[in-house]
Each structure stands twice: as structure tokens, then as C-alpha cells.
Design a protein around this motif. Structure first.
Motif: not given
Length: 732
Positions: A291-292, A295-296, A301, A305, A351, A354
Motif C-alpha cells: 500500500y505504501n 500509493r506513491r 492504489l 483496490r 491500508f 483508507d
């Protein structure tokens, strides 16, 4: 002071002409030139800076600023060319050290020169728009050293080589790197960017492209993400140690693109270790890392998802459509709750809570929970199980938690009115049999339903509790008016308001004579105290406690249903009875009677009757007699009725039919409300508005809405437009 006259002062030139020595400029420059040589040769201690400053001042004052400036440029250039040769001559690792040392020397020299030429810096340079002394020194260093043919490429290659060595695990002199990079930054942003940063980013992209390809071939997804995370952290650390802070975003973008963005689909779908496997194995740490990192990058994401949603919908679909799993409704709902808990934990732990993932989870649950038309019934059965026995000895907080989870599943249901129907039936059985674990828990759930769906949804449920309380008061009054019945309350009647309770067909059943007499007394009492009311006995919903004596004088108290009582009381006057005789004597409906006899004769440990022939099913030719050998270690024996926990197919159809009938007036009321406020509306908009208004209770069928519109037109609530037949008007 303000009243005094202001005086204007004026400084005038000397009246007599000042004659300057023709060789003055040359002589003075020679002194200054010598001083600059001495400064560069580290012999500045013997210089008089005050005298030098005065000489430079006089040169500018006597209009020799240009000579001073051009002399400075040529002298500094001369020295820098010498310095350049010295740096070029340095071999191996001493190259950067020599460059750094000469740079520091140049800076010190530049500071002293600037001090000497301060007056020129302040007056001559601004008026002629020339480059200030310090900046001039930097530019000359840039052109003669950093960008010289023999140094420029060597410097870049040396810096890139050091970075590469550090990336491959070697220890380098970070302090020296920091000094050299700072030199490039001091020479101006364009120097740092053009001479180092741009090639650095290109080389880095190639390095990480090759490395990521190597990693992805030999590592599983979790390992790969660890390596990518470590590389990203290393680059950020590198920036803090010796690169320009503005480079952080650029170099991290390179790592993100090469190591993550370019491999996203392969990583999430990796065999045996991709996202789905992480979800199945609860790998919170790996999921959090994914996730981390994702997300960049753009769409990172979204990729996670989509894969999570697809997997969740697939597993959810299997869960709600697998016939094996549908056999036990309580287990079915528990699985749903476990699945929801699992993903809630993943979203909160991995997550970052989120909201977009929470929404995806909710929409997935709503999708698959409504694939099974029996979900409302199963959720009600789950509640029934918990409120009957499942919450015994559980703390209030835990009860609230379970009820909140049930409400969460309830929110996903599209057919909330179907749940209401089943819930009402199950609640009725709990209340009438006195089997509810906690009245507080029952009321708490009703409050939650009321909050979620409004007063109308729960008004009848609350009415059921009111009836139970009123019935207690009625029984007090009945026994008070019949003292001859004594204290032992042989009969307890619950008077139920027809509209509040689930509608049950009134079934005739021949009660034993003793009971019939008591029931008649109660009827007389009740109708005498309440006018305009009718009583119809719901014998299929009652229960009884009867005392029985078996073979060897063994006595027991049997807790049975009213139907079972009627059957057992027949054996007071007969030793053996056939199925047909029992059916004729009691007039209990065949399906109920068979279940009743099954529970009395076929359940091990509760078989107070025996039957011939011995079998699990009840036939119409079977005969029954009292089981004299019946024993139990308990004095009180509860004999339940063998019931299908889930509804049979005909019962299901009947419930569905009742639901459909109940929906009709609600759809009509919604249509009238909408048309009353809009006056004129077209067909598609009516369908959309009605669906939206009713979605909190059920998903309205467009075909049914159309039928209700036709019905309202027939009854003159609406009319069609004469020109556009899809347009409706409200008739006041």
C-alpha cells in the motif's frame, strides 16, 4: 525644530585642478596584482589590507575602474588555469580531494579579494552592470575548472562511480561527496542540474531498470517489495547526506517508476505470493508495504483496490451460493461476519484506514450478499440464534458488538422489508416461548433498526413488547376475578394485537376438556372487560408443562408445545392409538401433527412415545403407545418440536407473496408523494425517484412501479398527457 527653515547643503569640487601621475594607474594596479598573486600563493599574512583597499578605492575614484576590473579577471583566470593543471594531474581518489582543497582555497582567496575591492563592488560594478567580484570568481571557477575539457567528464564519471559503488554496498567518503556536490550547487542551480543531476537521474533509471528486472525474476512479491522499499529509503538517505534537497522528489520518482510502476500488474498477480495470496494469508506487513509503495505511483492504489474487489466478490459469491454452506444459516452469517472482520482488520492495519478501500469493501459485500435471496432470512435466523442462547454469559459490550455487526450486514441488504418479515416471525416465537436471553438486547437491536430505518420500520415490533406487558396485567386481573382457581396458574394467556404480530392462519385444534373449560372462562372474562374485541386462539404458538408418570412410577415434568400436550393427554384414556385416531381426535393439521409425533417418538432421549413400525418418518398407518421404559436424569424434560430451521419451499413462497403485497401500498404512496410535489413528471423520472425513495427498505422493481402507476391512473390519482403518453399529471 519644525519651524526652523530647512537649509540645502551642496558639496562642490575643488577649485584648483588635481594633476594625476600619468603612470599612477599602472603603478597602483601592479601593487594590487602582486597582492592577488600573494593571496593565491598563501602569502597574504604580510599584506596591508587597509593600504590595498585605499589603492583600489583611489583607482575607482580616478576612473580606472575598468582597468582594475579587467586586470582582476585576467589575473584570476591565470591562477585558475594553473589550479586546473594541478587538479588534472591528481590521480585516482586524490582527484576529488585535490578539487575540494583547491575549491576551498579559491573561496578563501575570493573573500580576501572581495574585501580589498569592496569599493569597486559597491560603486563601479552596479553603475556599469558588470558581474560582482564574488559571483565573477564563481563563474571563472566554473568555466576554467568545472567545465574545462579535461575535468568536466572526469568529475561527472567519478561522482557517478562513487554513487554506484555506494549502491552496491561499498562505503564511500560521504563528506567529500557532500563538499563537491555543494560546490556545484554554489556555482548555480543550472551547474548542479546540467553537470550532475540530469546524468545522475538517467544513470539511476538504467540501474534500477536492470536491478528490478533481476529482482522480479528471482524474488516473490513480498521480498521484491522489501527490496524496493529499502532502495527507496537509501535514495532518500543519500539526498539528506550529500545531494540537493530538491533532488529527492526526482530520484524517488525514478525508483518508483522503474521498481514499482513498471511492474505493478506482475507484482499484484504474482503466482503464490501476489496480492490475493497476501489477503488469504493475512500478511499485514507485506500488504502495508505494498500500500505504501503503490500509493506513491499513479493508479497504484486503484490497481490494489481493483484486484482486492475482484477477489472479494469472487470469494463472496462462492460463499453465498455454495449449497453446502447454505445448510446452516447461523454458520453462513458467521462466515460473512468473519470475512468482514478480516478485511476490516486489513484495511485498518495495512491500508491506513483508507476510505476508498472501505467503500470498495462495502460495495463488494452489498454485491454478493444480495446474490442470495435468502440472506435476509439467514441474518434474522442468526439474530434469533444469538438472542435465544448464543449470548448467555456474554458481557453487555460484547452483545452490543455482535448487534452492531448484524446491523452492518443489515445495511447491505437491498430487501430490508424481507428481513423485517422474518425478524418479526422469529421475535414472536422468542417472546411467546419466553426463550429470549435478554430483553435489553432485544430492545437494543430494535433501537438500532429504528435509527437505521425510522419509526415505521419498528413500530409493530415495539407493539409486540407492549402486548407481552399488557398480557401480564390481564392475567393478574383474570386470576383476581376467579379466586376458585387458586394460586397455581394453570393457564397463562398472551393476548396479541392482530396488526402487530406476524399473521398466522387461525388453526382449529381440539383442546383437552380441562383446558377448554379454562379457555372459555378466560374468553368470558376478557370479552367482559373489553368491548368490541374478538379472540381467536393461536394454539400452534402455545406451550404447556404436563406431569407424567412412566412404567416404574418414574415421574417427570414435560415441557411441550400445545399440540404435543393435546396428543399426550389422549394417552390418559388409551394405551395405543393409530395416527388416524390421533388426527381425528385432535384435528391438528397433518404437517404439524407429523412433526409433533416425530419429536415425541423419534428423538433419542426425548421419546416419551414409541411407534410401530420403528422408523424416523411418520406414516399414516403408524401406531403409537406410551414408552414405559422412558428415563431421564432430569426431572424436567423439554421436548422440542422437530422443525426445519429454514422455511420450506411453500412457506418461502408464502412469505415472498406477503412481502410483495406489503410493498404495493408503499410504492403507491411514494408515487403519490412525488407527483403531488412535482405535479407533472415523465415515466423514467418517476421510476428513478420512487426507487431512490424506497431504497432504504427495498429495491423496487420497475415493472411493479409501472403496474402501480396504472392502478393509480384507474383510480383517478394520475392521468396521462394527451400528447406525450410517457408524461403523467397529478390529479388533485
Amino acid at each position: 525644530m519644525s519651524n526652523q527653515k530647512k537649509r540645502n547643503f551642496q558639496i562642490e569640487a575643488f577649485k584648483h585642478r588635481v594633476v594625476v601621475d600619468p603612470k599612477y594607474a599602472e603603478k597602483t594596479w601592479k601593487i594590487l596584482e602582486h597582492a592577488i598573486h600573494e593571496i593565491y600563493n598563501h602569502n597574504a599574512s604580510g599584506l596591508s589590507f587597509e593600504e590595498l583597499y585605499r589603492n583600489a578605492y583611489n583607482m575607482v575614484l580616478h576612473k580606472f575602474g575598468e582597468k582594475l576590473y579587467s586586470g582582476l579577471v585576467s589575473t584570476m583566470t591565470l591562477h585558475l588555469k594553473e589550479i586546473s593543471k594541478s587538479i588534472e594531474a591528481a590521480q585516482g581518489g586524490s582527484f576529488l580531494e585535490e578539487l575540494n582543497r583547491k575549491w576551498n582555497d579559491h573561496n578563501k582567496a575570493l573573500q580576501m579579494i572581495r574585501d580589498i575591492l569592496m569599493y569597486m563592488d559597491r560603486t563601479y560594478i552596479p553603475s556599469t552592470h558588470k558581474t560582482p567580484v564574488h559571483e565573477l570568481g564563481l563563474n571563472l571557477w566554473r568555466d576554467n575548472i568545472v567545465r574545462s575539457n579535461k575535468i568536466q567528464t572526469r568529475l561527472l564519471n567519478t561522482l557517478l562511480e562513487l554513487v554506484h559503488r555506494e549502491r552496491t554496498g561499498e562505503v564511500i567518503n560521504r563528506g567529500l561527496m557532500r563538499n563537491i556536490i555543494k560546490m556545484l550547487m554554489d556555482l548555480g542551480p543550472s551547474v548542479y542540474q546540467e553537470d550532475f543531476e540530469k546524468p545522475f537521474l538517467e544513470v539511476s533509471a538504467e540501474f534500477y531498470k536492470v536491478e528490478s528486472q533481476k529482482f522480479i525474476e528471482c524474488c516473490d512479491c513480498g521480498e521484491y517489495l522489501k527490496k524496493a522499499e529499502r532502495r527507496l529509503n537509501e535514495e532518500m538517505e543519500r539526498v539528506t547526506h550529500y545531494l540537493d534537497a530538491k533532488s529527492e522528489a526526482k530520484i524517488t520518482n525514478v525508483v518508483e517508476k522503474e521498481m514499482i510502476a513498471n511492474h505493478m500488474p506482475r507484482l499484484v498477480h504474482m503466482d503464490n505470493s501476489g496480492l490475493v495470496n497476501m489477503l488469504l494469508d493475512d500478511k499485514y506487513e507485506d500488504l502495508g508495504r505494498m500500500y505504501n509503495l503503490f500509493r506513491r505511483v499513479p493508479s497504484g492504489l486503484l490497481t490494489i483496490r481493483e484486484v482486492m474487489t475482484s477477489h472479494l466478490r469472487e470469494t463472496g459469491k462462492q460463499l453465498v451460493t455454495d449449497p453446502e454452506r447454505l445448510k446452516d444459516p447461523v454458520e453462513f452469517v458467521q462466515r460473512l461476519l468473519d470475512e468482514k472482520d478480516k478485511y476490516d482488520n486489513i484495511i485498518s492495519s495495512a491500508f491506513n484506514n483508507d476510505k476508498t478501500f472501505q467503500n470498495a469493501l462495502n460495495s463488494s459485500f452489498e454485491y454478493f450478499i444480495n446474490l442470495n435471496p435468502r440472506s435476509p432470512e439467514f441474518i434474522s435466523l442468526f439474530v434469533d440464534d444469538k438472542l435465544r442462547k448464543g449470548l448467555k454469559g456474554v458481557s453487555e459490550e460484547d452483545v452490543e458488538t455482535i448487534l452492531d455487526k448484524v446491523m452492518m450486514l443489515f445495511r447491505y441488504l437491498q430487501e430490508k422489508d424481507v428481513f423485517e418479515k422474518y425478524y418479526k416471525q422469529h421475535l414472536a416465537k422468542r417472546l411467546l416461548s419466553g426463550k429470549t436471553v435478554s430483553d435489553d438486547a432485544e430492545r437494543s437491536l430494535i433501537v438500532k433498526l429504528k435509527t437505521e430505518c425510522g419509526y415505521q420500520f419498528t413500530s409493530k415490533l415495539e407493539g409486540m413488547f407492549t402486548d407481552m406487558k399488557t398480557s401480564q396485567d390481564t392475567m393478574h386481573g383474570f386470576y383476581a376475578s376467579h379466586p376458585e382457581l387458586g394460586d397455581s396458574r394453570t393457564l397463562v394467556v398472551q393476548v396479541l394485537t392482530t396488526g402487530s404480530w406476524p399473521t398466522q392462519p387461525s388453526v382449529t385444534c381440539n383442546l383437552p376438556a380441562e383446558m377448554s373449560a379454562l379457555c372459555e372462562k378466560f374468553r368470558s372474562y376478557y370479552l367482559g372487560t373489553h368491548t368490541g374485541r374478538r379472540l381467536s386462539w393461536q394454539t400452534n404458538m402455545g406451550s404447556a408443562d404436563i406431569k407424567a408418570t412412566f412404567g416404574k412410577g418414574q415421574k417427570h415434568e414435560l415441557n411441550v408445545s400445545t399440540y404435543q400436550m393435546c396428543v399426550l393427554m389422549l394417552f390418559n384414556n388409551a394405551d395405543r392409538l393409530s395416527y388416524r385416531e390421533i388426527e381425528q381426535a385432535t384435528e391438528i393439521p397433518a404437517s404439524d401433527l407429523k412433526r409433533c409425533l416425530q419429536s415425541l417418538a423419534c428423538v433419542r432421549g426425548k421419546n416419551v412415545l414409541r411407534k410401530e413400525p420403528m422408523s424416523k418418518d411418520i406414516g399414516e398407518d403408524d401406531a403409537f403407545f406410551v414408552n414405559d421404559k422412558f428415563t431421564s436424569k432430569f426431572y424436567k424434560v423439554k421436548i422440542g418440536t422437530v422443525v426445519a430451521q429454514k422455511e420450506s419451499e411453500p412457506e418461502k413462497q408464502e412469505t415472498r407473496q406477503r412481502v410483495e403485497e406489503d410493498r404495493k401500498p408503499q410504492i403507491e404512496a411514494a408515487i403519490v408523494r412525488i407527483m403531488k410535489s412535482r405535479r407533472v413528471l415523465d415515466h423514467n423520472n418517476i421510476i428513478a425517484e420512487v426507487t431512490k425513495q424506497l431504497q432504504s427498505r427495498f429495491l423496487a422493481n420497475p415493472t411493479e412501479i409501472k403496474k402501480r402507476i396504472e392502478s393509480l391512473i384507474e383510480r383517478d390519482f394520475l392521468e396521462r398527457d394527451n400528447v406525450d403518453r410517457k408524461l403523467y399529471r397529478y390529479l388533485a
